[in-house]
Design a protein around this motif. Structure first.
Motif, PDB file in Angstrom:
ATOM      1  N   UNK A 181       0.836   3.182   6.549  1.00 51.91           N
ATOM      2  CA  UNK A 181       0.661   4.581   6.955  1.00 51.91           C
ATOM      3  C   UNK A 181      -0.281   4.584   8.155  1.00 51.91           C
ATOM      4  N   UNK A 182       0.120   5.274   9.206  1.00 49.47           N
ATOM      5  CA  UNK A 182      -0.624   5.289  10.472  1.00 49.47           C
ATOM      6  C   UNK A 182      -1.078   6.702  10.805  1.00 49.47           C
ATOM      7  N   UNK A 234      -1.939  -0.235   4.095  1.00 51.77           N
ATOM      8  CA  UNK A 234      -1.023  -1.294   4.564  1.00 51.77           C
ATOM      9  C   UNK A 234      -0.844  -2.348   3.473  1.00 51.77           C
ATOM     10  N   UNK A 235       0.369  -2.878   3.367  1.00 51.59           N
ATOM     11  CA  UNK A 235       0.596  -3.981   2.424  1.00 51.59           C
ATOM     12  C   UNK A 235       1.783  -4.838   2.853  1.00 51.59           C
ATOM     13  N   UNK A 266       2.195   9.047  10.260  1.00 54.19           N
ATOM     14  CA  UNK A 266       3.568   8.561  10.190  1.00 54.19           C
ATOM     15  C   UNK A 266       3.592   7.324   9.297  1.00 54.19           C
ATOM     16  N   UNK A 267       4.807   6.902   8.977  1.00 50.40           N
ATOM     17  CA  UNK A 267       4.980   5.726   8.118  1.00 50.40           C
ATOM     18  C   UNK A 267       5.802   4.691   8.880  1.00 50.40           C
ATOM     19  N   UNK A 286       6.292   7.078  -1.031  1.00 49.95           N
ATOM     20  CA  UNK A 286       7.187   6.123  -1.709  1.00 49.95           C
ATOM     21  C   UNK A 286       6.478   4.782  -1.879  1.00 49.95           C
ATOM     22  N   UNK A 287       5.695   4.390  -0.893  1.00 56.19           N
ATOM     23  CA  UNK A 287       5.066   3.062  -0.905  1.00 56.19           C
ATOM     24  C   UNK A 287       3.616   3.048  -1.373  1.00 56.19           C
ATOM     25  N   UNK A 288       2.916   4.181  -1.233  1.00 55.75           N
ATOM     26  CA  UNK A 288       1.476   4.171  -1.531  1.00 55.75           C
ATOM     27  C   UNK A 288       1.071   5.358  -2.394  1.00 55.75           C
ATOM     28  N   UNK A 289       0.458   5.079  -3.561  1.00 53.88           N
ATOM     29  CA  UNK A 289      -0.160   6.175  -4.306  1.00 53.88           C
ATOM     30  C   UNK A 289      -1.319   6.742  -3.471  1.00 53.88           C
ATOM     31  N   UNK A 290      -1.598   8.009  -3.642  1.00 52.94           N
ATOM     32  CA  UNK A 290      -2.637   8.673  -2.836  1.00 52.94           C
ATOM     33  C   UNK A 290      -3.938   7.864  -2.840  1.00 52.94           C
ATOM     34  N   UNK A 291      -4.282   7.269  -3.986  1.00 53.38           N
ATOM     35  CA  UNK A 291      -5.553   6.533  -4.112  1.00 53.38           C
ATOM     36  C   UNK A 291      -5.633   5.316  -3.190  1.00 53.38           C
ATOM     37  N   UNK A 292      -4.482   4.820  -2.724  1.00 53.13           N
ATOM     38  CA  UNK A 292      -4.494   3.647  -1.857  1.00 53.13           C
ATOM     39  C   UNK A 292      -4.583   3.997  -0.380  1.00 53.13           C
TER      40      UNK A 292
END
Ligand code: CMP
Length: 140
Positions: free
Chosen positions: A76-77, A37-38, A6-7, A131-137
């Motif tokens: 992202x959790x 997380x950011x 979830x986000x 929306x908030x995180x590219x897959x790499x992050x």
């Protein structure tokens, strides 16, 4: 089968009231793992896009203004049955209706300043996380 991610966002009131630590503690105590997380601050354009689904609602302008008013935590959790279990943990959108012991019952002030966001479906969890995180992050 229910999804495992979830986000969430800790909203400007949660950050401003120094509740980042308290809220993250409740989240990890409930068995969620943080995968990304950011600390960030939404631009007006980002908030308008994120909440586009609410664009026709009377509170949309207020919502965008509020969500851009200060920094937020985006994360992202992960957990089994993540979306539903997280919504149980945070409680009702209106803190006056949130069950005792939930994050919003403890830390939210009003329906607008309600401390945290939680995705309402697996589909939206993926859209909002992306929306908030590219897959790499996102930690594997
Ligand atoms: P959330 O579910 O995280 O995302 C949409 C947000 O809109 C919701 O939290 C509330 O903070 C906000 N919202 C919903 N209804 C109202 C309302 N009647 N007045 C102000 N804000 C609202």
């Amino acid at each position: 089968m229910a999804g495992t991610r979830t986000f969430t966002m800790i909203k400007p009131d949660g950050v401003e009231d120094n509740n980042i630590g308290n809220i993250l503690q409740m989240i990890t105590d409930a068995g969620f793992t943080i995968k990304a997380m950011k600390l960030t601050r939404l631009s007006t354009e980002q908030a308008q896009e994120f909440y586009a689904i609410h664009a026709e609602r009377p509170f949309y302008g207020e919502l965008v203004e509020y969500m851009t008013s200060g920094p937020i935590i985006a994360a992202i959790l992960e957990k089994d049955n993540a979306v539903e279990d997280f919504r149980t943990l945070i409680g009702a959108t209106n803190p006056a209706e949130a069950a005792e012991g939930t994050i919003r019952a403890k830390y939210a002030e009003s329906i607008g300043r309600n401390a945290v966001h939680g995705s309402d479906s697996d589909e939206n969890a993926e859209i909002e996380g992306n929306f908030h995180f590219p897959v790499a992050e996102v930690v594997a």
